[in-house]
Design an enzyme around this catalytic site. Structure first.
Site, short mmCIF file in Angstrom:
data_model
loop_
_atom_site.label_atom_id
_atom_site.label_comp_id
_atom_site.label_asym_id
_atom_site.label_seq_id
_atom_site.Cartn_x
_atom_site.Cartn_y
_atom_site.Cartn_z
N SER A 272 0.81 -1.21 0.00
CA SER A 272 0.00 0.00 0.00
C SER A 272 0.85 1.26 0.00
O SER A 272 0.40 2.32 -0.48
CB SER A 272 -0.92 0.01 1.22
OG SER A 272 -0.17 -0.07 2.43
N GLY A 301 -1.97 -4.07 1.36
CA GLY A 301 -2.07 -5.33 2.11
C GLY A 301 -1.12 -6.41 1.66
O GLY A 301 -0.97 -7.43 2.35
N ASN A 331 3.93 -5.72 5.84
CA ASN A 331 2.72 -6.50 6.15
C ASN A 331 3.05 -7.90 6.64
O ASN A 331 2.24 -8.54 7.31
CB ASN A 331 1.81 -6.57 4.93
CG ASN A 331 1.19 -5.22 4.61
OD1 ASN A 331 0.73 -4.51 5.48
ND2 ASN A 331 1.22 -4.85 3.33
N ASP A 422 -0.88 7.88 10.00
CA ASP A 422 -1.22 6.65 10.74
C ASP A 422 0.03 5.91 11.20
O ASP A 422 -0.05 4.75 11.59
CB ASP A 422 -2.09 5.73 9.90
CG ASP A 422 -1.39 5.27 8.60
OD1 ASP A 422 -0.27 5.74 8.33
OD2 ASP A 422 -1.98 4.45 7.88
N HIS A 425 1.71 4.98 6.65
CA HIS A 425 1.59 5.41 5.26
C HIS A 425 1.95 6.89 5.11
O HIS A 425 1.40 7.72 5.82
CB HIS A 425 0.16 5.18 4.76
CG HIS A 425 -0.27 3.76 4.79
ND1 HIS A 425 -0.93 3.20 5.87
CD2 HIS A 425 -0.12 2.76 3.87
CE1 HIS A 425 -1.18 1.92 5.61
NE2 HIS A 425 -0.69 1.64 4.41
#
Length: 456
Positions: A272, A301, A331, A422, A425
């Site tokens: 992502s 993801g 991930n 966050d 990202h």
């Protein structure tokens, strides 16, 4: 799910990368001795001194009566979501728990709050047994989870199997404990011996949750030792509708470029964070990579095995870029909390596939970006361990390694939400920092003569 037998190739990859793997810290909290033969985690009531909690990613509630609903904080990020638990019945009127979640990023029903319990007697030949009833999972996903020490949890996804059980009533499931155990885990003092996770929307009931020192499994799991190097599509509730269509759209774009004899100078491959070049980073992309007719192949993801599947199914076939920028792994280390060695093996496998399919292309492997606010965050530390391993994959002929992570951090190693809101990202400012920090090395590689197909 079928158990996967470790391949000789995967074993070789892991042995070549073997270096960093440390045991989890030893717990010092008081420990409840495990009961012989069986430990009843929830059988009409939770394990002694424990309680039932329900949570989403912003808040939680303790079940003190027949039901509990997660309260909404001020300025909730998903105001319409609902996550709740209520006492239900299987063999009696109040011997089960039903987790209900709607439009939720994350839903969680867990047994916690008691004196930590020693689960080591159940690890060798033991099983997790429970009764499960799936009433609705058409728009959601689910899985099971056990804590395994400080900053350690082990998840077992159950999306495909869970959806197959929807509307079929109660089923008794028995999982081998090896589904939840990894090298170095410390199960000597576990504060949360069971949790049911969900996302999207669903209604699922559980009853008779037990750990047993022996039992005959009727359910299985992937082999975690080879999962990162075994090609697979991303199989999450939130990805099923868009992941394969996105892959097909990228194939059409590549076919269009090939038909138009367009040269693709640089390709970015990843998860992502790479997909963000088409979103938050779009203006920065146009300013820096449009001149090279760049192509972004980032899928939210994705783990290493999902990128491998995409590579093996045509996503770089038909292009011949001078440079491929590869950055992935967060991930693996984040949602799956993989051993850094396993994640590194997956990255190496992707590099091998790229070298085979793009023989004239130089690969610029980026260190996995920092996550978590502070340097001692568990996910940050795992990413740093992976970076230390994969840096050795660079031969500075075909594969080059670049760590630009310092540009995202302050002098104390703190990651700011002004760069990654966050803490994972980048926003537009974060993508600008990425492009600026990478520019000297990328320009150097782009200026080099095209590689011969085979190493000299």
């Amino acid at each position: 799910m079928n158990m996967l037998v470790p391949s000789r190739r995967a074993a070789l990859l892991l042995s070549l990368l073997a270096s960093i793997a440390s045991a989890a810290p030893k717990a010092t909290a008081p420990v409840v001795a495990a009961a012989p033969g069986e430990l009843a985690i929830y059988t009409a009531r939770p394990l002694a001194s424990f309680h039932v909690s329900v949570a989403d990613f912003e808040s939680q509630a303790v079940l003190s009566g027949d039901s509990a609903t997660v309260p909404k904080p001020d300025n909730a990020q998903v105001a319409a979501s609902v996550v709740s638990v209520h006492v239900s019945g299987k063999d009696a009127g109040d011997d089960a728990l039903t987790l209900h979640w709607k439009d939720a990023w994350y839903a969680n029903l867990r047994i916690e709050g008691g004196t930590p319990v020693d689960l080591r007697p159940y690890l060798r030949q033991g099983v997790l047994a429970l009764d499960l009833k799936v009433d609705n999972l058409a728009k959601g996903g689910m899985g099971f989870k056990l804590n395994c020490g400080k900053d350690c949890e082990r998840k077992l996804p159950f999306l495909v199997e869970g959806r197959a059980l929807a509307g079929k009533g109660w089923r008794h499931l028995v999982f081998p404990m090896r589904c939840f155990v990894r090298e170095g885990d410390d199960f000597s003092a576990v504060p949360q011996p069971f949790a049911l996770d969900g996302n999207g929307s669903g209604d699922v009931a559980i009853a008779n949750v037990k750990l047993q020192t022996s039992g005959k499994p009727n359910a299985s799991c992937p082999d975690y030792r080879t999962e990162s190097v075994t090609p697979a599509m991303l199989d999450e509730s939130w990805s099923i509708e868009w992941w394969l269509p996105r892959h097909q759209a990228k194939l059409k774009e590549i076919a269009r470029r090939k038909a138009g004899k367009e040269s693709t100078g640089v390709v970015f491959i990843g998860d992502s964070i790479t997909e963000g070049w088409e979103k938050s980073g779009a203006k920065v992309w146009d300013a820096n990579y449009k001149q090279f007719n760049g192509l972004a192949l980032g899928f939210g993801g994705d783990r290493t095995e999902n990128v491998l599947w995409r590579l093996q199914h045509g996503e770089v076939d038909g292009i011949d870029p001078k440079v491929a920028v590869l950055m992935l792994g967060t991930n693996n280390t984040g949602s799956r909390q993989e051993n850094p060695l396993t994640t590194a093996a997956g990255i190496k496998r992707d590099i091998d596939e790229l070298r085979k399919r793009l023989p004239h292309t130089r690969i610029l492997l980026l260190a996995i970006f920092p996550r978590d606010e502070k340097p001692d965050g568990a996910a940050r530390r795992r990413n740093q361990q992976v970076n230390a391993i994969v840096a050795r994959l660079a031969d500075n002929k075909r594969v080059f390694f670049l760590d630009i992570n310092k540009v995202f951090l302050d002098a104390d190693g703190v990651l700011s939400k002004s760069i990654m809101p966050d803490l994972l990202h980048p926003n537009q400012a974060g993508y600008a920092l990425w492009a600026e920090a990478m520019a000297p090395e990328l320009q150097r590689l782009m200026a080099m003569p095209r590689l011969p197909a085979r190493p000299q």
